[in-house]
Design a protein around this motif. Structure first.
Motif, mmCIF file in Angstrom:
data_model
loop_
_atom_site.group_PDB
_atom_site.id
_atom_site.type_symbol
_atom_site.label_atom_id
_atom_site.label_comp_id
_atom_site.label_asym_id
_atom_site.label_seq_id
_atom_site.Cartn_x
_atom_site.Cartn_y
_atom_site.Cartn_z
ATOM 1 N N LEU A 52 -5.775 2.173 12.008
ATOM 2 C CA LEU A 52 -6.133 1.213 13.057
ATOM 3 C C LEU A 52 -7.017 1.876 14.118
ATOM 4 C CD1 LEU A 52 -5.912 -1.594 14.305
ATOM 5 C CD2 LEU A 52 -3.776 -0.840 15.395
ATOM 6 N N GLN A 53 -6.712 3.106 14.484
ATOM 7 C CA GLN A 53 -7.555 3.830 15.444
ATOM 8 C C GLN A 53 -8.971 3.988 14.908
ATOM 9 O OE1 GLN A 53 -5.196 7.386 15.895
ATOM 10 N NE2 GLN A 53 -4.182 6.612 17.742
ATOM 11 N N ASN A 54 -9.088 4.281 13.626
ATOM 12 C CA ASN A 54 -10.408 4.421 13.018
ATOM 13 C C ASN A 54 -11.152 3.093 12.979
ATOM 14 O OD1 ASN A 54 -10.904 7.268 12.036
ATOM 15 N ND2 ASN A 54 -8.834 6.909 11.293
ATOM 16 N N VAL A 55 -10.430 2.003 12.706
ATOM 17 C CA VAL A 55 -11.047 0.672 12.738
ATOM 18 C C VAL A 55 -11.554 0.379 14.145
ATOM 19 C CG1 VAL A 55 -10.589 -1.810 12.568
ATOM 20 C CG2 VAL A 55 -9.752 -0.270 10.787
ATOM 21 N N ASN A 56 -10.719 0.632 15.147
ATOM 22 C CA ASN A 56 -11.117 0.386 16.531
ATOM 23 C C ASN A 56 -12.357 1.187 16.903
ATOM 24 O OD1 ASN A 56 -9.131 -1.494 17.169
ATOM 25 N ND2 ASN A 56 -7.677 0.054 17.833
ATOM 26 N N GLN A 57 -12.400 2.436 16.493
ATOM 27 C CA GLN A 57 -13.560 3.282 16.791
ATOM 28 C C GLN A 57 -14.802 2.799 16.050
ATOM 29 O OE1 GLN A 57 -12.959 7.415 15.892
ATOM 30 N NE2 GLN A 57 -14.931 8.012 16.719
ATOM 31 N N GLU A 58 -14.662 2.487 14.772
ATOM 32 C CA GLU A 58 -15.793 2.051 13.943
ATOM 33 C C GLU A 58 -16.434 0.765 14.471
ATOM 34 O OE1 GLU A 58 -18.494 1.548 10.685
ATOM 35 O OE2 GLU A 58 -17.351 3.317 11.265
ATOM 36 N N PHE A 59 -15.591 -0.161 14.950
ATOM 37 C CA PHE A 59 -16.093 -1.467 15.362
ATOM 38 C C PHE A 59 -16.203 -1.641 16.877
ATOM 39 C CE2 PHE A 59 -14.704 -2.127 11.038
ATOM 40 C CZ PHE A 59 -15.707 -2.940 10.528
ATOM 41 N N GLY A 60 -15.796 -0.634 17.637
ATOM 42 C CA GLY A 60 -15.873 -0.726 19.088
ATOM 43 C C GLY A 60 -14.972 -1.812 19.651
ATOM 44 N N VAL A 61 -13.783 -1.954 19.053
ATOM 45 C CA VAL A 61 -12.817 -2.964 19.488
ATOM 46 C C VAL A 61 -11.530 -2.269 19.904
ATOM 47 C CG1 VAL A 61 -13.785 -4.779 18.016
ATOM 48 C CG2 VAL A 61 -11.954 -3.320 17.134
ATOM 49 N N ASP A 62 -10.583 -3.049 20.383
ATOM 50 C CA ASP A 62 -9.283 -2.508 20.771
ATOM 51 C C ASP A 62 -8.187 -3.427 20.240
ATOM 52 O OD1 ASP A 62 -7.347 -0.902 21.901
ATOM 53 O OD2 ASP A 62 -7.525 -1.799 23.889
ATOM 54 N N ILE A 63 -7.964 -3.349 18.943
ATOM 55 C CA ILE A 63 -6.893 -4.129 18.317
ATOM 56 C C ILE A 63 -5.609 -3.334 18.490
ATOM 57 C CG2 ILE A 63 -6.006 -5.112 16.175
ATOM 58 C CD1 ILE A 63 -8.945 -5.249 15.207
ATOM 59 N N SER A 64 -4.646 -3.928 19.143
ATOM 60 C CA SER A 64 -3.383 -3.236 19.384
ATOM 61 C C SER A 64 -2.524 -3.254 18.119
ATOM 62 C CB SER A 64 -2.619 -3.909 20.526
ATOM 63 O OG SER A 64 -2.152 -5.177 20.112
ATOM 64 N N PRO A 65 -1.587 -2.313 18.010
ATOM 65 C CA PRO A 65 -0.662 -2.332 16.870
ATOM 66 C C PRO A 65 0.120 -3.644 16.795
ATOM 67 C CG PRO A 65 -0.566 -0.200 17.946
ATOM 68 C CD PRO A 65 -1.410 -1.104 18.812
ATOM 69 N N GLU A 66 0.422 -4.215 17.951
ATOM 70 C CA GLU A 66 1.163 -5.482 17.975
ATOM 71 C C GLU A 66 0.356 -6.611 17.347
ATOM 72 O OE1 GLU A 66 2.649 -2.631 20.800
ATOM 73 O OE2 GLU A 66 0.667 -3.543 20.765
ATOM 74 N N PHE B 120 0.810 -1.217 0.000
ATOM 75 C CA PHE B 120 0.000 0.000 0.000
ATOM 76 C C PHE B 120 0.845 1.270 0.000
ATOM 77 C CE2 PHE B 120 -3.589 -2.363 2.427
ATOM 78 C CZ PHE B 120 -3.858 -3.108 1.307
ATOM 79 N N GLY B 121 2.072 1.172 0.483
ATOM 80 C CA GLY B 121 2.946 2.332 0.516
ATOM 81 C C GLY B 121 2.538 3.393 1.524
ATOM 82 N N VAL B 122 1.827 3.006 2.580
ATOM 83 C CA VAL B 122 1.452 3.975 3.612
ATOM 84 C C VAL B 122 2.522 3.989 4.696
ATOM 85 C CG1 VAL B 122 -1.022 3.746 3.170
ATOM 86 C CG2 VAL B 122 0.039 2.331 4.912
ATOM 87 N N ASN B 123 2.685 5.152 5.305
ATOM 88 C CA ASN B 123 3.671 5.242 6.378
ATOM 89 C C ASN B 123 3.073 4.742 7.691
ATOM 90 O OD1 ASN B 123 2.295 7.417 7.723
ATOM 91 N ND2 ASN B 123 3.195 8.838 6.268
ATOM 92 N N SER B 124 3.906 4.582 8.689
ATOM 93 C CA SER B 124 3.457 3.990 9.949
ATOM 94 C C SER B 124 2.440 4.872 10.667
ATOM 95 C CB SER B 124 4.641 3.684 10.861
ATOM 96 O OG SER B 124 5.377 4.858 11.123
ATOM 97 N N LEU B 125 2.577 6.188 10.567
ATOM 98 C CA LEU B 125 1.613 7.077 11.205
ATOM 99 C C LEU B 125 0.225 6.911 10.589
ATOM 100 C CD1 LEU B 125 0.988 9.305 13.220
ATOM 101 C CD2 LEU B 125 1.690 10.965 11.497
ATOM 102 N N THR B 126 0.170 6.814 9.281
ATOM 103 C CA THR B 126 -1.101 6.602 8.589
ATOM 104 C C THR B 126 -1.702 5.255 8.978
ATOM 105 O OG1 THR B 126 -0.383 7.976 6.746
ATOM 106 C CG2 THR B 126 -2.209 6.474 6.325
ATOM 107 N N ALA B 127 -0.861 4.232 9.085
ATOM 108 C CA ALA B 127 -1.341 2.906 9.469
ATOM 109 C C ALA B 127 -1.916 2.924 10.883
ATOM 110 C CB ALA B 127 -0.209 1.891 9.367
ATOM 111 N N VAL B 128 -1.262 3.621 11.800
ATOM 112 C CA VAL B 128 -1.754 3.709 13.183
ATOM 113 C C VAL B 128 -3.083 4.456 13.215
ATOM 114 C CG1 VAL B 128 -1.308 4.735 15.447
ATOM 115 C CG2 VAL B 128 0.493 3.459 14.280
ATOM 116 N N LYS B 129 -3.188 5.532 12.460
ATOM 117 C CA LYS B 129 -4.453 6.277 12.410
ATOM 118 C C LYS B 129 -5.569 5.430 11.808
ATOM 119 C CE LYS B 129 -2.662 10.915 12.525
ATOM 120 N NZ LYS B 129 -2.738 12.264 11.991
#
Length: 73
Positions: free
Chosen positions: A42-56, A31-40
């Motif tokens: 993931l935060q949006n996924v967690n918010q959208e689904f009401g989950v807490d998937i860690s970066p690890e 995808f060529g995305v940087n790590s900051l974009t990937a973390v953001k």
């Protein structure tokens, strides 16, 4: 309500600029995305689904399809 796949596809388009559904099966390293974009994303996924998937945990998903399956889709 939209399916898990549709919701992830929508988030991927909005936050990662990925509009091709075939990319759900591509290796996320392509995808060529940087790590900051990937973390953001993931935060949006967690918010959208009401989950807490860690970066690890998230780094274990090599495709968005694996994330979708993890979320029950």
């Amino acid at each position: 309500m939209a399916s898990v796949e549709q919701r992830i596809a929508d988030l991927a388009e909005k936050h990662l600029g990925i509009s091709d559904r075939a990319m759900l099966d591509a290796n996320v390293n392509e995808f060529g995305v940087n790590s900051l974009t990937a973390v953001k994303f993931l935060q949006n996924v967690n918010q959208e689904f009401g989950v807490d998937i860690s970066p690890e945990v998230a780094v274990g998903f090599s495709t968005l399809r694996e994330l979708i399956k993890h979320l029950g889709g």
